[in-house]
Design an enzyme around this catalytic site. Structure first.
Site, PDB file in Angstrom:
ATOM      1  N   ALA A 133      32.475   9.956  30.197  1.00  0.00           N
ATOM      2  CA  ALA A 133      31.657  10.874  31.007  1.00  0.00           C
ATOM      3  C   ALA A 133      31.998  12.294  30.604  1.00  0.00           C
ATOM      4  CB  ALA A 133      31.924  10.667  32.502  1.00  0.00           C
ATOM      5  N   ALA A 135      31.049  16.411  31.846  1.00  0.00           N
ATOM      6  CA  ALA A 135      30.382  17.316  32.779  1.00  0.00           C
ATOM      7  C   ALA A 135      30.576  18.753  32.317  1.00  0.00           C
ATOM      8  CB  ALA A 135      30.914  17.099  34.195  1.00  0.00           C
ATOM      9  N   SER A 136      30.335  19.694  33.210  1.00  0.00           N
ATOM     10  CA  SER A 136      30.295  21.099  32.819  1.00  0.00           C
ATOM     11  C   SER A 136      31.658  21.648  32.446  1.00  0.00           C
ATOM     12  CB  SER A 136      29.706  21.935  33.960  1.00  0.00           C
ATOM     13  OG  SER A 136      30.481  21.776  35.137  1.00  0.00           O
ATOM     14  N   ALA A 138      34.808  19.507  32.096  1.00  0.00           N
ATOM     15  CA  ALA A 138      35.741  18.592  31.436  1.00  0.00           C
ATOM     16  C   ALA A 138      35.036  17.300  31.067  1.00  0.00           C
ATOM     17  CB  ALA A 138      36.922  18.306  32.364  1.00  0.00           C
ATOM     18  N   GLN A 139      35.750  16.462  30.334  1.00  0.00           N
ATOM     19  CA  GLN A 139      35.261  15.119  30.049  1.00  0.00           C
ATOM     20  C   GLN A 139      36.366  14.120  30.363  1.00  0.00           C
ATOM     21  OE1 GLN A 139      34.129  15.528  25.929  1.00  0.00           O
ATOM     22  NE2 GLN A 139      35.998  14.564  25.175  1.00  0.00           N
ATOM     23  N   VAL A 140      35.979  12.853  30.521  1.00  0.00           N
ATOM     24  CA  VAL A 140      36.903  11.815  30.975  1.00  0.00           C
ATOM     25  C   VAL A 140      36.995  10.716  29.936  1.00  0.00           C
ATOM     26  CG1 VAL A 140      37.357  10.103  32.769  1.00  0.00           C
ATOM     27  CG2 VAL A 140      36.426  12.332  33.393  1.00  0.00           C
ATOM     28  N   LYS A 155      41.374  13.125  32.354  1.00  0.00           N
ATOM     29  CA  LYS A 155      40.419  14.229  32.373  1.00  0.00           C
ATOM     30  C   LYS A 155      40.961  15.374  31.521  1.00  0.00           C
ATOM     31  CE  LYS A 155      37.919  17.180  35.678  1.00  0.00           C
ATOM     32  NZ  LYS A 155      37.660  17.414  37.117  1.00  0.00           N
ATOM     33  N   ASP A 290      32.557  19.090  46.572  1.00  0.00           N
ATOM     34  CA  ASP A 290      31.643  18.870  45.436  1.00  0.00           C
ATOM     35  C   ASP A 290      31.164  17.417  45.465  1.00  0.00           C
ATOM     36  OD1 ASP A 290      30.253  19.815  43.262  1.00  0.00           O
ATOM     37  OD2 ASP A 290      31.861  19.484  41.817  1.00  0.00           O
TER      38      ASP A 290
END
Length: 509
Positions: A133, A135-136, A138-140, A155, A290
């Site tokens: 995954a 996102a804006s 970080a990534q996982v 992360k 969030d």
């Protein structure tokens, strides 16, 4: 720097929306009046060539936001939970921003992890996947701890993300300052303070050590909440730019078909999402701020799993009580009490009329409660309340910004699971329980007990402090001696120096 150079950034924002076709889509989705729509298009069209091109494979709005950077992506994530505001089609397009953004190379992530944790990746993780995954911020990666075999999520912050966010926030500061100068009536909304609040939240999100601590605290607070889980952090594998949590297996909350396949009741799940948020905000004063679909999963047993704790909301006890009383007053249609709470908390200036404010609040609440359940909206209430408080001089409360924003987001999530959910009906038992526990006789006794505890802690100092205060009260203060000015002396020295210089020159001649 927060300076005029950011004007270019704002111009390019509008130009990018025009060039990608997002301007037309947004204006239509927001149902902007035709005349204003025409003006916006005419003003934007000459600058379209200055806009960023973005990824042509993406829909217009998603394309524009991803091209503009992380702060804009964050805004798009919020809108993705609000199909009642932007329409179902646009909301579905914006969900791409939650966890499907382009990833950066795995090799780059591994190098960053090794630099942060000062060990080879192979020594820490027996398995380490490509990004699962992105996102804006970080990534996982899915991984397995070498020592224990535990499945974890790792992360990793995006390279250069701090600099990119600072650039966007600087532009927002510039825009807020321009708005305050050009439209004085907006100063009560404190646009600059709002951006400062946003900056503090975002910069905290960019230090994963703080997120690791937030995950641990949130897990401890919610350990007893039925049907809710928080993955446990792995402290020795976490640092400023890296965070390791237990792996959360489940269906994405935004995938209704997958949730139905698990046999989970979506109507009950929608109610649980809303009630859990209110419990965390009112009971603990510490809530996930969030809570969009990209940060929630549904386990096979129906448990709701939360992750991504970069933005957490904090409310002190007094603010929680004020918020609960306002909600409770609206639920019971006691507009007089809602008005009194606003005055007691100092939200509305004391020189305004409480009865008139109560009548204005009735004009906010009654039309909403007259709607059918599918149209009752917390977002609509906040919008109407905003208009009323503007007339009565209420200033923006920065401590409530995250709470109000998250309330809108959570409502959107709940409606995505059950479009006919009655927000007020679901909220009522949670608010009533908080009122019983915190505003009754038992709460008064608890408050008095805390006050006595504080006094006891400072007990040895109290007699001396009281005696000193009484002595100062009874002893007249001697008037301070007048300060002597050094100016005459300075002028004398300067005059003597000039005279001596003139005399020395005459002697030399």
């Amino acid at each position: 720097m927060k300076g005029p150079h950011n004007l270019w950034r704002l111009i390019r924002t509008g130009a990018t929306f025009e060039r990608t076709g997002a301007m037309r889509v947004v204006l239509e989705a927001m149902n902007v009046p035709p005349r204003l729509r025409f003006v916006a298009r005419v003003m934007g069209w000459p600058f379209a060539w200055l806009g960023l091109k973005g990824d042509p494979a993406l829909p217009p709005v998603t394309r524009a936001l991803t091209a503009l950077g992380p702060a804009y992506i964050k805004f798009g994530q919020i809108l993705s939970t609000r199909p009642d505001i932007v329409g179902l089609d646009l909301a579905n397009q914006l969900r791409y921003l939650q966890d499907k953004l382009p990833a950066f190379p795995t090799a780059q992530a591994r190098a960053l992890i090794e630099a942060e944790l000062e060990r080879p990746v192979e020594a820490m993780f027996s398995d380490f996947s490509d990004p699962v995954a992105a996102a804006s911020i970080a990534q996982v990666h899915h991984a397995r701890v070498a020592e224990t075999g535990e499945e974890v999520a790792v992360k990793v912050l995006r390279p250069g993300i701090v600099k990119a966010f600072r650039r966007d926030i600087d532009a927002f500061y510039f825009a807020a300052g321009m708005i305050e100068r050009l439209l004085p009536s907006t100063r009560r909304l404190r646009p600059t303070d709002v951006i400062a609040h946003f900056e503090g939240v975002v910069m905290g999100e960019l230090d994963l050590r703080l997120e690791t601590a937030a995950a641990a605290e949130f897990a401890a607070n919610t350990a007893g909440d039925r049907g809710f889980r928080v993955p446990q952090p792995v402290w020795h594998l976490s640092a400023r730019q890296v965070m390791t949590l237990g792996w959360a297996e489940g269906a994405p909350l935004g995938d209704n078909a997958a949730i139905d396949a698990l046999g989970v009741d979506r109507m009950e799940l929608g109610e649980r999402v809303l009630q859990l948020f209110l419990k965390h905000a009112l009971r603990d004063g510490y809530f996930h701020a969030d809570m969009h679909q990209g940060n929630l999963k549904v386990a096979a047993n129906g448990d709701l799993i939360a992750y991504d704790f970069g933005i957490m909301g904090v409310l002190d006890e007094y603010t929680r009580r004020v918020y609960a009383e306002i909600l409770f007053g609206f639920i019971r249609k006691d507009y007089r009490r809602v008005a009194e709470v606003h005055f007691e908390a100092g939200y509305v200036p004391a020189d305004r009329d409480v009865e008139e404010f109560a009548r204005a609040l009735r004009s906010v609440g009654e039309p909403i409660f007259g709607m059918d359940a599918s149209r009752i909206s917390m977002a609509r209430l906040l919008n109407y309340l905003f208009e009323v408080t503007e007339r009565f001089g209420m200033q923006t409360r920065t401590e409530l910004i995250l709470l109000q924003r998250t309330m809108v987001v959570v409502e959107g999530v709940a409606r995505s699971l059950n479009p006919s959910i009655n927000i007020w009906h679901v909220a009522q038992p949670v608010v009533e329980e908080y009122i019983r526990n915190n505003l009754g006789p038992a709460a008064l006794a608890r408050d008095l007990g805390r006050a006595l505890t504080v006094m006891a802690r400072f007990g040895p100092h109290l007699p001396g402090a009281v005696e000193g205060a009484l002595i100062r009260l009874r002893t007249p203060l001697d008037p301070a001696p007048p300060r002597r000015s050094l100016a005459p002396l300075a002028w004398f020295i300067a005059g003597a120096a000039v005279t001596w210089a003139a005399f020395a020159t005459w002697l030399a001649a």
